[in-house]
Enzyme design. Sequence first.
Site, short mmCIF file in Angstrom:
data_model
loop_
_atom_site.label_atom_id
_atom_site.label_comp_id
_atom_site.label_asym_id
_atom_site.label_seq_id
_atom_site.Cartn_x
_atom_site.Cartn_y
_atom_site.Cartn_z
N GLY A 125 0.78 -1.23 0.00
CA GLY A 125 0.00 0.00 0.00
C GLY A 125 0.81 1.27 0.00
O GLY A 125 0.24 2.37 0.03
N GLN A 126 2.14 1.17 -0.05
CA GLN A 126 2.97 2.38 0.00
C GLN A 126 2.82 3.15 -1.31
O GLN A 126 3.02 2.59 -2.40
CB GLN A 126 4.44 2.00 0.23
CG GLN A 126 5.34 3.20 0.42
CD GLN A 126 6.77 2.81 0.80
OE1 GLN A 126 7.12 1.62 0.80
NE2 GLN A 126 7.60 3.78 1.11
N THR A 127 2.45 4.42 -1.21
CA THR A 127 2.30 5.25 -2.42
C THR A 127 3.40 6.29 -2.56
O THR A 127 3.61 6.81 -3.65
CB THR A 127 0.93 5.96 -2.43
OG1 THR A 127 0.81 6.77 -1.26
CG2 THR A 127 -0.22 4.97 -2.48
N VAL A 128 4.06 6.63 -1.45
CA VAL A 128 5.19 7.56 -1.51
C VAL A 128 6.44 6.79 -1.09
O VAL A 128 6.55 6.32 0.05
CB VAL A 128 4.98 8.77 -0.57
CG1 VAL A 128 6.22 9.66 -0.58
CG2 VAL A 128 3.75 9.57 -0.98
N HIS A 186 7.79 6.52 5.83
CA HIS A 186 6.99 7.38 6.71
C HIS A 186 6.11 6.54 7.61
O HIS A 186 5.51 5.56 7.18
CB HIS A 186 6.15 8.37 5.91
CG HIS A 186 5.35 7.73 4.82
ND1 HIS A 186 5.91 7.30 3.64
CD2 HIS A 186 4.04 7.40 4.76
CE1 HIS A 186 4.98 6.76 2.88
NE2 HIS A 186 3.83 6.79 3.54
P1 5GP Z 1 1.43 5.75 1.93
O1 5GP Z 1 0.26 5.31 1.10
O2 5GP Z 1 2.67 5.86 1.10
O3 5GP Z 1 1.62 4.98 3.19
O4 5GP Z 1 1.03 7.20 2.45
C1 5GP Z 1 1.33 8.38 1.80
C2 5GP Z 1 0.70 9.47 2.62
O5 5GP Z 1 1.33 10.69 2.31
C3 5GP Z 1 -0.81 9.66 2.37
O6 5GP Z 1 -1.51 9.57 3.60
C4 5GP Z 1 -0.89 11.05 1.75
O7 5GP Z 1 -2.04 11.76 2.11
C5 5GP Z 1 0.37 11.71 2.26
N1 5GP Z 1 0.95 12.72 1.40
C6 5GP Z 1 1.17 12.62 0.05
N2 5GP Z 1 1.78 13.72 -0.41
C7 5GP Z 1 1.96 14.53 0.66
C8 5GP Z 1 2.55 15.83 0.81
O8 5GP Z 1 3.04 16.45 -0.15
N3 5GP Z 1 2.57 16.37 2.05
C9 5GP Z 1 2.04 15.71 3.14
N4 5GP Z 1 2.11 16.32 4.32
N5 5GP Z 1 1.47 14.48 3.03
C10 5GP Z 1 1.44 13.91 1.81
#
Ligand code: 5GP
Length: 131
Positions: free
Chosen positions: A93-96, A100
Amino acid sequence: MSTTPAPSCPFCAIPESAWLGQNELAFWVHDIAPSAPGHALVIPRRHVASFFELVPEERSGMLALLNEAKIVADERYRPDGYNIGLNDGEVAGQTVPHVHLHLIPRRAGDVPDPRGGVRWVLPETAPYWNR
Ligand code: 5GP
Ligand code: ZN
C-alpha cells in the site's frame, strides 16, 4: 549518510518551515489528506524507500518524534486511541517511496466496530474473532 533530496519526492520537497517537529535524523508533519484530525507522518530526513534500509539511529529518531507527535495530538485533539502504521512496499500500500510512519488518532465511535485495527489491510482475515 547522504540526505540528498530525491527529485519528485513529495516528502523531500516539504520545506523545513512546514515541519512541526524535527531532530537530527527525522521530522514530522501533518498528512496533507488526513484520515482523521491530527493524522501525522514521521519521516526520516534521508530519502530511502524502506524502513528496513534505515540505520538504527534513524529509527530511534523517528520513534522519538512519534512520541512528540502523540503528545501534540493528545493536547490538540484529545483522541481516545491511535493507530500506528507503516506501509512498506507498493504491494503493502505504499504510495510515496520515502519511509513514513503514520500516526492516526482515533475516537470512540469513529467506526462502528474498530476491532482488528491495522489487520483490516487484509479484510478477509481481519476478524480473527470469527474464526
Ligand atoms: P502511503 O500510502 O505511502 O503509506 O502514504 C502516503 C501518505 O502521504 C498519504 O496519507 C498522503 O495523504 C500523504 N501525502 C502525500 N503527499 C503529501 C505531501 O506532499 N505532504 C504531506 N504532508 N502528506 C502527503
Ligand atoms: Zn524523499
